[in-house]
Enzyme design. Structure first.
Site, PDB file in Angstrom:
ATOM      1  N   HIS A  53       0.848  -1.197   0.000  1.00 22.39           N
ATOM      2  CA  HIS A  53       0.000   0.000   0.000  1.00 22.39           C
ATOM      3  C   HIS A  53       0.880   1.242   0.000  1.00 22.39           C
ATOM      4  O   HIS A  53       2.092   1.149   0.126  1.00 22.39           O
ATOM      5  CB  HIS A  53      -0.985  -0.014   1.170  1.00 22.39           C
ATOM      6  CG  HIS A  53      -0.369   0.093   2.538  1.00 22.39           C
ATOM      7  ND1 HIS A  53       0.438  -0.891   3.088  1.00 22.39           N
ATOM      8  CD2 HIS A  53      -0.431   1.078   3.481  1.00 22.39           C
ATOM      9  CE1 HIS A  53       0.812  -0.518   4.311  1.00 22.39           C
ATOM     10  NE2 HIS A  53       0.303   0.673   4.550  1.00 22.39           N
ATOM     11  N   HIS A  55       1.454   3.919   1.906  1.00 25.85           N
ATOM     12  CA  HIS A  55       2.032   4.669   3.027  1.00 25.85           C
ATOM     13  C   HIS A  55       3.549   4.731   2.926  1.00 25.85           C
ATOM     14  O   HIS A  55       4.207   3.774   2.519  1.00 25.85           O
ATOM     15  CB  HIS A  55       1.584   4.065   4.365  1.00 25.85           C
ATOM     16  CG  HIS A  55       0.152   4.365   4.671  1.00 25.85           C
ATOM     17  ND1 HIS A  55      -0.601   3.624   5.553  1.00 25.85           N
ATOM     18  CD2 HIS A  55      -0.669   5.344   4.194  1.00 25.85           C
ATOM     19  CE1 HIS A  55      -1.830   4.128   5.613  1.00 25.85           C
ATOM     20  NE2 HIS A  55      -1.892   5.159   4.800  1.00 25.85           N
ATOM     21  N   ASP A  57       6.023   4.614   4.905  1.00 22.30           N
ATOM     22  CA  ASP A  57       6.907   3.643   5.569  1.00 22.30           C
ATOM     23  C   ASP A  57       6.958   2.308   4.818  1.00 22.30           C
ATOM     24  O   ASP A  57       7.716   1.409   5.192  1.00 22.30           O
ATOM     25  CB  ASP A  57       6.503   3.426   7.041  1.00 22.30           C
ATOM     26  CG  ASP A  57       5.077   2.922   7.216  1.00 22.30           C
ATOM     27  OD1 ASP A  57       4.155   3.484   6.598  1.00 22.30           O
ATOM     28  OD2 ASP A  57       4.884   1.951   7.976  1.00 22.30           O
ATOM     29  N   HIS A  58       6.182   2.185   3.746  1.00 19.74           N
ATOM     30  CA  HIS A  58       6.206   0.961   2.939  1.00 19.74           C
ATOM     31  C   HIS A  58       6.785   1.172   1.542  1.00 19.74           C
ATOM     32  O   HIS A  58       6.955   0.213   0.798  1.00 19.74           O
ATOM     33  CB  HIS A  58       4.793   0.360   2.847  1.00 19.74           C
ATOM     34  CG  HIS A  58       4.263  -0.029   4.190  1.00 19.74           C
ATOM     35  ND1 HIS A  58       4.186  -1.334   4.615  1.00 19.74           N
ATOM     36  CD2 HIS A  58       3.859   0.740   5.240  1.00 19.74           C
ATOM     37  CE1 HIS A  58       3.724  -1.358   5.858  1.00 19.74           C
ATOM     38  NE2 HIS A  58       3.512  -0.114   6.262  1.00 19.74           N
ATOM     39  N   HIS A 109      -7.461  -0.547   5.525  1.00 24.41           N
ATOM     40  CA  HIS A 109      -6.397   0.351   6.018  1.00 24.41           C
ATOM     41  C   HIS A 109      -6.176   1.461   4.987  1.00 24.41           C
ATOM     42  O   HIS A 109      -6.165   2.645   5.319  1.00 24.41           O
ATOM     43  CB  HIS A 109      -5.133  -0.480   6.236  1.00 24.41           C
ATOM     44  CG  HIS A 109      -3.940   0.287   6.720  1.00 24.41           C
ATOM     45  ND1 HIS A 109      -3.865   0.858   7.964  1.00 24.41           N
ATOM     46  CD2 HIS A 109      -2.756   0.559   6.104  1.00 24.41           C
ATOM     47  CE1 HIS A 109      -2.683   1.447   8.104  1.00 24.41           C
ATOM     48  NE2 HIS A 109      -1.998   1.291   6.990  1.00 24.41           N
ATOM     49  N   ASP A 126      -0.287  -3.709   6.329  1.00 31.36           N
ATOM     50  CA  ASP A 126      -0.870  -3.155   7.558  1.00 31.36           C
ATOM     51  C   ASP A 126      -2.351  -3.505   7.682  1.00 31.36           C
ATOM     52  O   ASP A 126      -3.125  -2.741   8.247  1.00 31.36           O
ATOM     53  CB  ASP A 126      -0.714  -1.628   7.583  1.00 31.36           C
ATOM     54  CG  ASP A 126       0.733  -1.193   7.760  1.00 31.36           C
ATOM     55  OD1 ASP A 126       1.618  -2.055   7.913  1.00 31.36           O
ATOM     56  OD2 ASP A 126       0.980   0.032   7.737  1.00 31.36           O
ATOM     57  N   HIS A 164       4.689  -4.682  10.463  1.00 30.22           N
ATOM     58  CA  HIS A 164       5.242  -4.059  11.674  1.00 30.22           C
ATOM     59  C   HIS A 164       5.366  -5.074  12.808  1.00 30.22           C
ATOM     60  O   HIS A 164       4.622  -6.052  12.859  1.00 30.22           O
ATOM     61  CB  HIS A 164       4.318  -2.926  12.174  1.00 30.22           C
ATOM     62  CG  HIS A 164       4.243  -1.745  11.269  1.00 30.22           C
ATOM     63  ND1 HIS A 164       5.030  -0.632  11.445  1.00 30.22           N
ATOM     64  CD2 HIS A 164       3.478  -1.506  10.171  1.00 30.22           C
ATOM     65  CE1 HIS A 164       4.745   0.263  10.501  1.00 30.22           C
ATOM     66  NE2 HIS A 164       3.813  -0.251   9.708  1.00 30.22           N
TER      67      HIS A 164
HETATM   68 FE    FE Z   1       2.913   0.826   8.018  1.00 29.29          FE
HETATM   69 ZN    ZN Z   2       0.207   1.697   6.492  1.00 27.09          ZN
END
Ligand code: FE
Ligand code: ZN
Length: 252
Positions: A53, A55, A57-58, A109, A126, A164
């Site tokens: 996805h 975001h 951090d990915h 999410h 996530d 995570h």
């Molecule tokens: Fe994340």
């Molecule tokens: Zn995420």
């Protein structure tokens, strides 16, 4: 023979590295430097990148990785992903490292969120977490319930590789919801033991999630009763889920 290891990144992200000894695929590169260092140290040939996805951090590692490794980037078609070359929307099967990889749409999410299932290993970003689930940033409770049900229908031995390391805190919430669930108490103690030793608690198995993750247990009488104490109108799986999700947001 496929092996799966992790590259720790940022505060608590896992970048998953799949390899057969020579060729490699990575999932959700939130950071480039750790990935490049690892690929060089192991002399792996990077063949593809998967993104679950949009975001940051990915996917933040994508620009630097693509400068060094011009490989295909498989990612949700409907989300904004740097360098995406293979847009996917779920229902497809792709080939990675000579193996079939099923692409599953799991909105909730985020709306375009995808999971990748390869050789019994599920990379679910996530959406389903070990002991919990992701927050609803874009989707509705009904979408997330459907997405989690799709994942819950996979074989019990499916390995859950989420994005995570959240297991300890997730299981603390699970125990608040179901104080009488002895499997949750046992799993929580095991997770704390592993974290004290700096070991990952991911992957889990789908069976463990079905036994101890309250978000997959929205029809269990004890979970329904706990949700009703917070919200007397919680009387179907979607409203039980929504009540738990809001409770969890306040919990931690
Ligand atoms: Fe994340
Ligand atoms: Zn995420």
């Amino acid at each position: 023979m496929l092996e799966i290891t992790f590259i720790p990144a940022l505060a608590d992200n896992y970048i998953w590295l799949l390899h057969d000894g020579n060729d490699a695929v990575i999932v959700d590169p939130g950071d480039a430097s750790a990935v490049i260092w690892r690929l060089k140290a192991e002399s792996y040939n990077l063949k593809a990148i998967l993104v679950t996805h949009h975001h940051v951090d990915h996917q933040a590692g994508l620009p630097t990785l693509l400068e060094n490794y011009p490989v295909p980037v498989y990612a949700p078609a409907s989300e904004s992903i740097t360098g995406r070359s293979r847009p996917l929307s779920g229902g497809e099967s792709i080939e990675l490292l000579g193996m079939a990889c099923e692409v599953i749409a799991i909105p909730g999410h985020t709306l375009g969120h995808l999971a990748y299932l390869i050789s019994g290993a599920l990379f679910c970003g996530d959406t389903l977490f070990t002991g919990g689930c992701g927050r609803l940033f874009e989707g509705t409770p009904a979408q997330m319930v459907d997405s989690l049900a799709k994942l819950a229908s996979l074989p019990d031995e499916t390995l859950i590789y989420c994005g995570h390391e959240y297991t300890e805190v997730n299981l603390r919430f699970s125990m608040a919801v179901e104080p009488g669930n002895v499997l949750t108490a046992k799993r929580s103690a095991e997770a704390s033991f592993m974290r004290l030793r700096g070991r990952p608690t991911v992957p889990s198995t789908l069976l463990q999630e079905k036994q101890t993750n309250p978000f997959l247990r929205c029809s269990e009488p004890a979970v329904v009763a706990a949700a009703r104490q917070r919200n007397p109108a919680a009387n179907d799986p979607v409203s039980v889920f929504a009540t738990l999700r809001e409770w969890k947001n306040e919990f931690c």
